[in-house]
Design a protein around this motif. Structure first.
Motif, PDB file in Angstrom:
ATOM      1  N   SER A 233      41.953  42.279-133.312  1.00 13.21           N
ATOM      2  CA  SER A 233      40.583  42.757-133.409  1.00 13.21           C
ATOM      3  C   SER A 233      39.721  42.207-132.274  1.00 13.21           C
ATOM      4  O   SER A 233      38.925  42.931-131.668  1.00 13.21           O
ATOM      5  N   ARG A 234      39.892  40.935-131.950  1.00 15.70           N
ATOM      6  CA  ARG A 234      39.083  40.332-130.890  1.00 15.70           C
ATOM      7  C   ARG A 234      39.454  40.879-129.521  1.00 15.70           C
ATOM      8  O   ARG A 234      38.593  41.012-128.644  1.00 15.70           O
ATOM      9  N   ALA A 235      40.735  41.190-129.326  1.00 18.82           N
ATOM     10  CA  ALA A 235      41.135  41.808-128.062  1.00 18.82           C
ATOM     11  C   ALA A 235      40.428  43.150-127.894  1.00 18.82           C
ATOM     12  O   ALA A 235      39.906  43.466-126.806  1.00 18.82           O
ATOM     13  N   ALA A 236      40.391  43.943-128.963  1.00 20.70           N
ATOM     14  CA  ALA A 236      39.695  45.228-128.914  1.00 20.70           C
ATOM     15  C   ALA A 236      38.200  45.024-128.681  1.00 20.70           C
ATOM     16  O   ALA A 236      37.547  45.811-127.973  1.00 20.70           O
ATOM     17  N   GLN A 237      37.665  43.969-129.247  1.00 18.67           N
ATOM     18  CA  GLN A 237      36.252  43.633-129.086  1.00 18.67           C
ATOM     19  C   GLN A 237      35.934  43.350-127.606  1.00 18.67           C
ATOM     20  O   GLN A 237      34.904  43.784-127.084  1.00 18.67           O
ATOM     21  N   ILE A 238      36.825  42.637-126.916  1.00 16.71           N
ATOM     22  CA  ILE A 238      36.612  42.332-125.503  1.00 16.71           C
ATOM     23  C   ILE A 238      36.767  43.586-124.648  1.00 16.71           C
ATOM     24  O   ILE A 238      35.985  43.813-123.713  1.00 16.71           O
ATOM     25  N   VAL A 239      37.760  44.414-124.955  1.00 15.53           N
ATOM     26  CA  VAL A 239      37.924  45.675-124.222  1.00 15.53           C
ATOM     27  C   VAL A 239      36.643  46.494-124.297  1.00 15.53           C
ATOM     28  O   VAL A 239      36.152  47.016-123.289  1.00 15.53           O
ATOM     29  N   ALA A 240      36.083  46.596-125.504  1.00 12.81           N
ATOM     30  CA  ALA A 240      34.847  47.363-125.678  1.00 12.81           C
ATOM     31  C   ALA A 240      33.663  46.650-125.038  1.00 12.81           C
ATOM     32  O   ALA A 240      32.814  47.281-124.393  1.00 12.81           O
ATOM     33  N   GLY A 241      33.613  45.325-125.205  1.00 15.60           N
ATOM     34  CA  GLY A 241      32.470  44.560-124.711  1.00 15.60           C
ATOM     35  C   GLY A 241      32.365  44.518-123.201  1.00 15.60           C
ATOM     36  O   GLY A 241      31.270  44.318-122.658  1.00 15.60           O
ATOM     37  N   LEU A 242      33.478  44.698-122.503  1.00 12.20           N
ATOM     38  CA  LEU A 242      33.458  44.648-121.039  1.00 12.20           C
ATOM     39  C   LEU A 242      33.658  46.029-120.416  1.00 12.20           C
ATOM     40  O   LEU A 242      33.819  46.140-119.201  1.00 12.20           O
ATOM     41  N   ALA A 243      33.650  47.066-121.234  1.00 10.33           N
ATOM     42  CA  ALA A 243      33.924  48.417-120.734  1.00 10.33           C
ATOM     43  C   ALA A 243      32.949  48.838-119.638  1.00 10.33           C
ATOM     44  O   ALA A 243      33.322  49.554-118.699  1.00 10.33           O
ATOM     45  N   ALA A 244      31.701  48.399-119.735  1.00  9.28           N
ATOM     46  CA  ALA A 244      30.687  48.806-118.757  1.00  9.28           C
ATOM     47  C   ALA A 244      30.465  47.773-117.665  1.00  9.28           C
ATOM     48  O   ALA A 244      29.635  47.978-116.773  1.00  9.28           O
ATOM     49  N   ALA A 245      31.184  46.663-117.706  1.00  7.63           N
ATOM     50  CA  ALA A 245      30.985  45.601-116.714  1.00  7.63           C
ATOM     51  C   ALA A 245      31.527  46.046-115.361  1.00  7.63           C
ATOM     52  O   ALA A 245      32.694  46.433-115.254  1.00  7.63           O
ATOM     53  N   PRO A 246      30.713  46.010-114.305  1.00  5.78           N
ATOM     54  CA  PRO A 246      31.176  46.488-112.998  1.00  5.78           C
ATOM     55  C   PRO A 246      32.257  45.574-112.408  1.00  5.78           C
ATOM     56  O   PRO A 246      32.183  44.352-112.509  1.00  5.78           O
ATOM     57  N   GLY A 247      33.262  46.210-111.797  1.00  2.00           N
ATOM     58  CA  GLY A 247      34.291  45.445-111.101  1.00  2.00           C
ATOM     59  C   GLY A 247      35.296  44.759-112.002  1.00  2.00           C
ATOM     60  O   GLY A 247      36.100  43.949-111.540  1.00  2.00           O
ATOM     61  N   ILE A 248      35.286  45.089-113.293  1.00  2.00           N
ATOM     62  CA  ILE A 248      36.141  44.418-114.284  1.00  2.00           C
ATOM     63  C   ILE A 248      37.160  45.421-114.817  1.00  2.00           C
ATOM     64  O   ILE A 248      36.820  46.553-115.150  1.00  2.00           O
ATOM     65  N   GLU A 249      38.416  44.982-114.922  1.00  2.00           N
ATOM     66  CA  GLU A 249      39.438  45.774-115.600  1.00  2.00           C
ATOM     67  C   GLU A 249      40.138  44.885-116.615  1.00  2.00           C
ATOM     68  O   GLU A 249      40.631  43.806-116.277  1.00  2.00           O
TER      69      GLU A 249
ATOM     70  N   LEU B 218      44.050  39.400-120.587  1.00  8.90           N
ATOM     71  CA  LEU B 218      43.984  39.245-119.135  1.00  8.90           C
ATOM     72  C   LEU B 218      42.939  40.200-118.570  1.00  8.90           C
ATOM     73  O   LEU B 218      42.884  41.367-118.945  1.00  8.90           O
ATOM     74  N   ILE B 219      42.108  39.674-117.653  1.00  9.96           N
ATOM     75  CA  ILE B 219      41.022  40.452-117.068  1.00  9.96           C
ATOM     76  C   ILE B 219      41.116  40.373-115.549  1.00  9.96           C
ATOM     77  O   ILE B 219      41.140  39.279-114.974  1.00  9.96           O
ATOM     78  N   ASP B 220      41.157  41.529-114.887  1.00  8.85           N
ATOM     79  CA  ASP B 220      41.163  41.605-113.429  1.00  8.85           C
ATOM     80  C   ASP B 220      39.714  41.663-112.954  1.00  8.85           C
ATOM     81  O   ASP B 220      38.965  42.577-113.321  1.00  8.85           O
ATOM     82  N   VAL B 221      39.317  40.677-112.135  1.00 10.07           N
ATOM     83  CA  VAL B 221      37.928  40.608-111.670  1.00 10.07           C
ATOM     84  C   VAL B 221      37.808  40.929-110.183  1.00 10.07           C
ATOM     85  O   VAL B 221      36.727  40.778-109.597  1.00 10.07           O
ATOM     86  N   SER B 222      38.885  41.390-109.558  1.00 14.09           N
ATOM     87  CA  SER B 222      38.872  41.584-108.098  1.00 14.09           C
ATOM     88  C   SER B 222      37.849  42.623-107.663  1.00 14.09           C
ATOM     89  O   SER B 222      37.348  42.573-106.530  1.00 14.09           O
ATOM     90  N   GLY B 223      37.514  43.558-108.546  1.00 18.35           N
ATOM     91  CA  GLY B 223      36.533  44.576-108.202  1.00 18.35           C
ATOM     92  C   GLY B 223      35.131  44.037-108.015  1.00 18.35           C
ATOM     93  O   GLY B 223      34.256  44.724-107.474  1.00 18.35           O
ATOM     94  N   THR B 224      34.898  42.797-108.433  1.00 16.52           N
ATOM     95  CA  THR B 224      33.576  42.184-108.259  1.00 16.52           C
ATOM     96  C   THR B 224      33.417  41.555-106.879  1.00 16.52           C
ATOM     97  O   THR B 224      32.328  41.095-106.534  1.00 16.52           O
TER      98      THR B 224
ATOM     99  N   GLN C 132      46.411  35.895-109.248  1.00 18.14           N
ATOM    100  CA  GLN C 132      45.287  35.319-108.498  1.00 18.14           C
ATOM    101  C   GLN C 132      43.957  36.008-108.791  1.00 18.14           C
ATOM    102  O   GLN C 132      42.904  35.377-108.726  1.00 18.14           O
ATOM    103  N   ASN C 133      43.990  37.299-109.092  1.00 14.86           N
ATOM    104  CA  ASN C 133      42.738  38.052-109.292  1.00 14.86           C
ATOM    105  C   ASN C 133      42.332  38.164-110.757  1.00 14.86           C
ATOM    106  O   ASN C 133      41.401  38.913-111.081  1.00 14.86           O
ATOM    107  N   TYR C 134      43.002  37.399-111.617  1.00  8.54           N
ATOM    108  CA  TYR C 134      42.790  37.550-113.055  1.00  8.54           C
ATOM    109  C   TYR C 134      42.129  36.326-113.680  1.00  8.54           C
ATOM    110  O   TYR C 134      42.143  35.221-113.131  1.00  8.54           O
TER     111      TYR C 134
END
Length: 396
Positions: A297-313, A324-330, A360-362
């Motif tokens: 449930s918390r994993a789904a919560q993070i997927v939804a919570g960061l869906a609009a965050a720029p540069g984040i996958e 795991l979160i890829d932040v290289s787009g930032t 490295q980008n996560y």
């Protein structure tokens, strides 16, 4: 003064990987508002029955010396657990250790030495490189690619094999990615190991925290029985990391040859903890089920919570207690983003560099805090992502 070469091989592979976590704990102790999403420490306590059993055993005098293989009750309980997966398992297939980490250290020590190569997926758990290098062997990294859901591919494994290769260190369910290998993928990987006469050491500590996938293991395939060793523990399945109770299960010849190594290191574990472990493995305890539901449930919560965050996958896990979160787009790599997140937003996560070159980008983010803290962490991560992305645009 002179030191053994192991101190050089491991000089940069110890607590330095956890420096951000250590700094976050210092800030928290000084009163800072820190949301801690670093280590895999379950937020549920162990079931009360386990604590009662541990106390009962201590009060009954179960604090004397044990034996090298493990207390008979826990050896039998571990053997029965794996006999449900493969009918030929007996007590002679089992060795007990204080936790998965110690089991893994002893097992690799018994299989590899100077000049050997140990194959391992990258990203990889932070201690794996140290475990391998402690023996004098060296790791050979097999890339785990996001386009395959971080599942090891047999052809990538085959490409990485050299004449020095002796062991494949497999981790499923995987830390830090949460990937769960399928039976078909394991069969293909196992065939590569068989052709090249490799041992397979499989870290399965997250076995009971699989969400919707089907857990599979090379241990369960009779074709690979002679070459597969499983390491695991009650640390994750029963929310009992501090009790340090784990095991290795493998071929009888392997356990007989490793037993003197184990005895030289440890000569047994604590009987009262062994009794608690035996109880955990022979009773219906719902801790893992509760954690499984919560972490999914918390994993789904993070997927939804960061869906609009720029540069984040965000990569939704199939199991475990991390995402795991890829932040290289930032415009920042994982290290820069993680330290900025701690210093500017008070959120502590693990930078991907602690988990190998491919990470490295996560960021690795723990799912072991209450839902409200998850929501607030997503808000703070999004805020930093927006600032970093704006800076990236200005510099473009």
């Amino acid at each position: 003064m002179r030191y053994a070469s192991i101190t050089e091989r491991l000089a940069d592979l110890g607590s330095g990987k956890w420096s951000l976590h250590i700094r976050a704990r210092q800030l928290k102790a000084s009163g800072a508002d820190i949301i801690e999403l670093t280590i895999g420490e379950p937020d549920l306590p162990p079931d009360r029955a386990l604590l009662d059993e541990c106390q009962r055993a201590m009060n009954a005098g179960r604090y004397r010396y044990s034996n090298g293989r493990g207390e008979p009750t826990v050896v039998a309980a571990v053997a029965e657990k794996y006999r449900r997966r493969r009918a030929d398992v007996t007590n002679e297939n089992v060795l007990c250790f204080p936790g998965t980490q110690t089991a893994l250290f002893a097992v690799i020590l018994g299989l590899a030495e100077a000049g050997d190569a140990v194959l391992v997926g990258d990203p990889l758990y932070a201690t794996y490189e140290g475990v391998i290098r402690s023996t004098g062997a060296h790791p050979v990294l097999v890339p785990l690619k996001p386009e395959f859901g971080f599942h090891m591919q047999a052809e990538d494994l085959e490409k990485a094999i050299t004449p020095e290769s002796r062991v494949l260190l497999l981790n499923t369910p995987h830390n830090p990615t949460g990937a769960v290998l399928t039976a078909e993928e394991i069969a293909a990987i196992g065939e590569v190991a068989r052709r090249h006469d490799l041992w397979i050491v499989c870290d399965e500590v997250y076995e009971e925290l699989v969400f919707d996938a089907v857990f599979a293991s090379p241990f369960d395939n009779p074709d690979f029985a002679e070459r597969t060793i499983v390491v695991s523990s009650i640390s994750k399945s029963h929310a009992a990391p501090g009790f340090r109770s784990g095991w290795a299960v493998g071929p009888v010849e392997f356990t007989e040859r490793l037993l003197p190594v184990s005895e030289t290191m440890l000569f047994g574990t604590q009987p009262f903890i062994a009794d608690m472990t035996a109880y955990a493995l022979t009773h219906d305890i719902d801790t893992a089920r509760r954690m499984r539901l919560s972490y999914k449930s918390r994993a789904a919560q993070i997927v939804a919570g960061l869906a609009a965050a720029p540069g984040i996958e965000v990569f939704a896990p199939e199991a475990g207690m991390f995402i795991l979160i890829d932040v290289s787009g930032t415009g920042l790599d994982g290290d820069a983003f993680a330290w900025a997140l701690l210093e500017e937003e008070g959120v502590a996560v693990m930078p991907g560099s602690s988990f190998g070159d491919e990470a490295q980008n996560y960021l690795r983010v723990s799912l072991t805090v209450p839902d409200g803290a998850i929501d607030e962490a997503c808000r703070r991560i999004s805020a930093l992502a927006e600032r970093a992305s704006l800076r990236k645009e200005r510099c473009a």
